[in-house]
Scaffold this motif. Sequence first.
Motif, mmCIF file in Angstrom:
data_model
loop_
_atom_site.group_PDB
_atom_site.id
_atom_site.type_symbol
_atom_site.label_atom_id
_atom_site.label_comp_id
_atom_site.label_asym_id
_atom_site.label_seq_id
_atom_site.Cartn_x
_atom_site.Cartn_y
_atom_site.Cartn_z
ATOM 1 N N ALA A 175 0.825 -1.205 0.000
ATOM 2 C CA ALA A 175 0.000 0.000 0.000
ATOM 3 C C ALA A 175 0.862 1.259 0.000
ATOM 4 N N ALA A 176 1.961 1.239 0.759
ATOM 5 C CA ALA A 176 2.816 2.423 0.857
ATOM 6 C C ALA A 176 3.448 2.774 -0.479
ATOM 7 N N ARG A 177 3.702 1.763 -1.318
ATOM 8 C CA ARG A 177 4.379 2.026 -2.592
ATOM 9 C C ARG A 177 3.424 2.429 -3.702
ATOM 10 N N ILE A 178 2.140 2.560 -3.384
ATOM 11 C CA ILE A 178 1.221 3.226 -4.313
ATOM 12 C C ILE A 178 1.429 4.734 -4.225
ATOM 13 N N GLY A 179 1.896 5.197 -3.065
ATOM 14 C CA GLY A 179 2.115 6.620 -2.850
ATOM 15 C C GLY A 179 2.975 7.286 -3.913
ATOM 16 N N PRO A 180 4.152 6.733 -4.247
ATOM 17 C CA PRO A 180 4.983 7.385 -5.271
ATOM 18 C C PRO A 180 4.301 7.546 -6.623
ATOM 19 N N LEU A 181 3.407 6.616 -6.971
ATOM 20 C CA LEU A 181 2.679 6.767 -8.233
ATOM 21 C C LEU A 181 1.767 7.990 -8.172
ATOM 22 N N LEU A 182 1.099 8.183 -7.034
ATOM 23 C CA LEU A 182 0.236 9.353 -6.855
ATOM 24 C C LEU A 182 1.043 10.642 -6.888
ATOM 25 N N MET B 168 -4.042 4.894 3.536
ATOM 26 C CA MET B 168 -2.974 5.259 2.616
ATOM 27 C C MET B 168 -3.313 6.532 1.845
ATOM 28 N N ALA B 169 -4.564 6.667 1.408
ATOM 29 C CA ALA B 169 -4.950 7.805 0.576
ATOM 30 C C ALA B 169 -4.799 9.140 1.309
ATOM 31 N N TRP C 82 1.162 13.989 2.864
ATOM 32 C CA TRP C 82 2.577 14.105 2.543
ATOM 33 C C TRP C 82 2.792 14.912 1.261
ATOM 34 N N GLY C 83 1.977 14.660 0.248
ATOM 35 C CA GLY C 83 2.093 15.410 -0.991
ATOM 36 C C GLY C 83 1.854 16.895 -0.790
ATOM 37 N N TRP C 84 0.853 17.228 0.031
ATOM 38 C CA TRP C 84 0.565 18.641 0.322
ATOM 39 C C TRP C 84 1.734 19.280 1.034
ATOM 40 N N TRP C 85 2.338 18.565 2.003
ATOM 41 C CA TRP C 85 3.474 19.113 2.741
ATOM 42 C C TRP C 85 4.660 19.341 1.813
ATOM 43 N N ILE C 86 4.931 18.372 0.957
ATOM 44 C CA ILE C 86 6.047 18.506 0.014
ATOM 45 C C ILE C 86 5.823 19.700 -0.915
ATOM 46 N N LEU C 87 4.594 19.847 -1.398
ATOM 47 C CA LEU C 87 4.290 20.927 -2.338
ATOM 48 C C LEU C 87 4.445 22.292 -1.685
ATOM 49 N N GLU D 257 4.602 3.925 5.624
ATOM 50 C CA GLU D 257 4.669 2.622 6.283
ATOM 51 C C GLU D 257 4.410 2.749 7.783
ATOM 52 N N SER D 258 5.032 3.730 8.418
ATOM 53 C CA SER D 258 4.803 3.925 9.847
ATOM 54 C C SER D 258 3.362 4.330 10.129
ATOM 55 N N GLY D 259 2.832 5.229 9.295
ATOM 56 C CA GLY D 259 1.449 5.643 9.477
ATOM 57 C C GLY D 259 0.471 4.496 9.328
ATOM 58 N N LEU D 260 0.729 3.613 8.374
ATOM 59 C CA LEU D 260 -0.151 2.464 8.174
ATOM 60 C C LEU D 260 0.001 1.441 9.292
ATOM 61 N N LEU D 261 1.208 1.249 9.792
ATOM 62 C CA LEU D 261 1.394 0.366 10.946
ATOM 63 C C LEU D 261 0.549 0.856 12.127
ATOM 64 N N LEU D 262 0.617 2.156 12.387
ATOM 65 C CA LEU D 262 -0.163 2.734 13.491
ATOM 66 C C LEU D 262 -1.651 2.603 13.237
#
Length: 239
Positions: free
Chosen positions: A142-149, A194-195, A201-206, A225-230
């Motif tokens: 699930a975490a590695r869908i993030g880079p595609l987004l 994940m979404a 994260w994307g908003w923060w980076i932007l 990954e950490s967020g999803l674990l929690l």
Amino acid sequence: MKGLILALQFLTRLPLPRVEADGTAFAAAMRWFPAAGLMIGGLVAGAAWAGAWIDAWIGALLALVAWVCVTGALHLDGLADLADATSAAHKNRERLLAVLADPHVGAMGATAVALQLIAKLVLLHGLVESKAFAALLLIPFAARIGPLLWSRWLPPLHDGLGAQFRAVIRPADLALWGVMLLAVAFWMPALLAMAPLAGLWGWWILTRIGGISGDSHGAGIELLESGLLLTVIVWARAS
């Protein structure tokens, strides 16, 4: 299959057959990042399961060691670089970019990596104690869908790997992995976090940096990954 092998070569330290590829084919391998995440998750879950026969903390430690070793600390390196760069960003944007390009790790980078490893160890213990080994299989996926987004949404920070990724990710790729995420979320709804986590994260980076880079992708994967674990732990306790 070539794309999957290239994705595994980039994201892991697994022994794999040598595959020749040009820059475009290498960038297109990003479409296979979530599939590579499943393989990473399988190794992490297996290590956790084996260690859990002794003790939950042993299972968590073995899972963390497997996670770091199979990825070669690739994403931790991105987290360290980004932490160092953002700590220098109060001076000016040029300073941020210069620190981001510097391969050396500073105090903020080392601190960020240490905190991330501690957080993952504690969170892994919670999952191992609950015997949620299936979650460990699916979280790296699930975490590695993030880079595609992020590649489709955010402008590249500079003319590097992030720019190459943006050119090859298609709406069909997002749709495919989105449907797969929905399918597994029917059984484990916490993965849908994940979404919003990826969006945050994307908003923060932007807003903070202005564009996505390879380091931002790596740091984002670690934090997802950490967020999803929690999230999985909280969901399990609340259910």
